[in-house]
Write an enzyme that holds these catalytic residues in place. Sequence first.
Site, PDB file in Angstrom:
ATOM      1  N   SER A  14      -9.639   1.731   2.968  1.00 43.92           N
ATOM      2  CA  SER A  14      -8.800   2.464   2.060  1.00 43.92           C
ATOM      3  C   SER A  14      -7.760   1.616   1.320  1.00 43.92           C
ATOM      4  O   SER A  14      -7.225   2.054   0.314  1.00 43.92           O
ATOM      5  CB  SER A  14      -8.076   3.575   2.830  1.00 43.92           C
ATOM      6  OG  SER A  14      -7.215   3.020   3.806  1.00 43.92           O
ATOM      7  N   SER A  74      -9.684  -0.607   7.280  1.00 41.72           N
ATOM      8  CA  SER A  74      -9.199  -0.409   5.912  1.00 41.72           C
ATOM      9  C   SER A  74      -8.537  -1.594   5.227  1.00 41.72           C
ATOM     10  O   SER A  74      -8.293  -1.551   4.022  1.00 41.72           O
ATOM     11  CB  SER A  74      -8.224   0.759   5.873  1.00 41.72           C
ATOM     12  OG  SER A  74      -8.936   1.956   5.687  1.00 41.72           O
ATOM     13  N   LYS A 108       0.847  -1.194   0.000  1.00 35.57           N
ATOM     14  CA  LYS A 108       0.000   0.000   0.000  1.00 35.57           C
ATOM     15  C   LYS A 108       0.888   1.252   0.000  1.00 35.57           C
ATOM     16  O   LYS A 108       1.929   1.275   0.678  1.00 35.57           O
ATOM     17  CB  LYS A 108      -0.875  -0.028   1.256  1.00 35.57           C
ATOM     18  CG  LYS A 108      -1.875   1.119   1.365  1.00 35.57           C
ATOM     19  CD  LYS A 108      -2.766   0.905   2.595  1.00 35.57           C
ATOM     20  CE  LYS A 108      -3.831   1.973   2.745  1.00 35.57           C
ATOM     21  NZ  LYS A 108      -4.722   1.741   3.894  1.00 35.57           N
TER      22      LYS A 108
HETATM   23  N1  GLN Z   1     -12.823   3.760   6.703  1.00 32.39           N
HETATM   24  C1  GLN Z   1     -12.244   4.221   7.909  1.00 32.39           C
HETATM   25  C2  GLN Z   1     -12.017   5.707   7.863  1.00 32.39           C
HETATM   26  O1  GLN Z   1     -12.333   6.295   6.890  1.00 32.39           O
HETATM   27  C3  GLN Z   1     -10.991   3.460   8.200  1.00 32.39           C
HETATM   28  C4  GLN Z   1      -9.760   4.001   7.627  1.00 32.39           C
HETATM   29  C5  GLN Z   1      -8.586   3.105   7.858  1.00 32.39           C
HETATM   30  O2  GLN Z   1      -8.708   2.029   8.423  1.00 32.39           O
HETATM   31  N2  GLN Z   1      -7.439   3.551   7.402  1.00 32.39           N
HETATM   32  O3  GLN Z   1     -11.565   6.279   8.793  1.00 32.39           O
END
Ligand code: GLN
Length: 504
Positions: free
Chosen positions: A161, A185, A86
């Site tokens: 993400s 994410s 990532k």
């Molecule tokens: N979807 C969650 C957020 O927007 C988690 C983000 C993440 O785990 N990096 O905060």
Amino acid sequence: MNQNRLTNMSVKELSELLGSGEISSAGLTAAFLSNMTLKEREINAFITPTARLALEGAARADRMRREAKETGGEVSSFCGIPYALKDNLAVRGVPLTCASEMLRDFVPDYSSAVYEKLDGAGAVLLGKTNLDEFAMGSFCERSIAGPTRNPLDPGRSPGGSSGGSAAAVAAGEAPFALGSDTGGSARQPAAFCGLVSIKPTYGLVSRRGMAELASSLDTVCPICRTVEDCASVLTLLAGRDQGDMTTFDGAASFEEGLDGGVGGMRIGVVPPSLLDGCSPGVLRALDRAAEKLAKLGARIEEADLPLGMALEIYLIVASAEASSNLARFDGLRFGLGGEGKSAADRMRDARARGFGDEVKRRIVTGTYALSSTYGGGYYRKVKAAQNAVCRETEEILSRCGAVLLPTASGPAFRVGRYASDPNALYKSDRYTTVANLTGCPAVQIPGGGEDGMPVGITLMGKKRSDALLLRAAYALEQEIMTDVRKETGRDGGNTVWDVLRHGK
Ligand code: GLN
């Protein structure tokens, strides 16, 4: 060997082929690179492919294996295995963008701890994958590189993400990838793409060299085709690191005892009131999983996790920490340079151009929550509420070895569905954030299908129970696999979703 077969194999299968000399890393890497060429135009999983580095790495890995053979030495089972990273994990000399305008031109002169471990084992980096800007989001659409699409249905989101990492694996563009998980994410994209992921106990894997979102919640996670692969990646990555003082030494091996089963284990299931809004496919997957676990000898009981509270607290804590972490991008020292006469002008300019809307939104709400003018002890109250959630969760997890819950409330949604509705997107994290807030491990596995797409289920356990949790996830994965094989009459395939998809 047929290229299509190679690019759909598990790490374990590929490692065996490399070990027996049946394939070379150079050949294997070329197969993945050519699949990337074929698929990237549609899927857009990668921000920065690193083909030249990959070919050099593959040649080095083949040399390492040859030398080991000649001298009777040993190599890691990851020697010559390609993977994707990532783009919030640093690799020295390779751009680290975090999908943000702010870091578009940033090339780090340091590497992340996880990259160092993979590189040391001889694994081969194929490229850096797409994400929501600074890992804020659940759909992989907020990126300077544009949205990533779900390889199982390009009209749908791969989740986020870490959507690029999950899409790369599901498209056969990489046999495994690393993502990060601060509030779901890695688990949610794995669920949307029919894959497995573990969010390890906080501190089990070093965060050194990962661009922070919320430092007290961030974890680095494997995204793989199988539970077994996840266990072996975790074995490689886990352990104490001087560069991250929150780390500790985990089990020597997470693969050992993986087939130990769940006999005698108490497993919690969340009450129906917490499943409001879940799709029929998710409910079916949960029922089947509970039934299978019971059949395997687990005792099922109700577990009323504080999910709603966790989500609300998460949003404040994550925004507060993000606002503080992102303060370093001030137009003067780090990131995009700002223009203007005064330092304040330059800061304003860089932050206005460098950050996208969601990042700005979180900086504003996070700063507000932290400010002393806003009710003084507001943040202290939020942290007290977080402690209450931790206590309640720990109490449940001291009774149950694991709790079974959905990963998301349905299968992957369509690209663009949440483009203008950030509040609805926040709510989609309601099953995942509790693990981050409490530091607990959670494993996502495919639980079944709906609407031609996979749906995911999660097993969450108490801190440092990663090995036990993987064992339970492995037992459940095997059982579901047997079930879908019977259902579809198909023998092949190494993932639940593979069997479901090709079995009809
Ligand atoms: N979807 C969650 C957020 O927007 C988690 C983000 C993440 O785990 N990096 O905060």
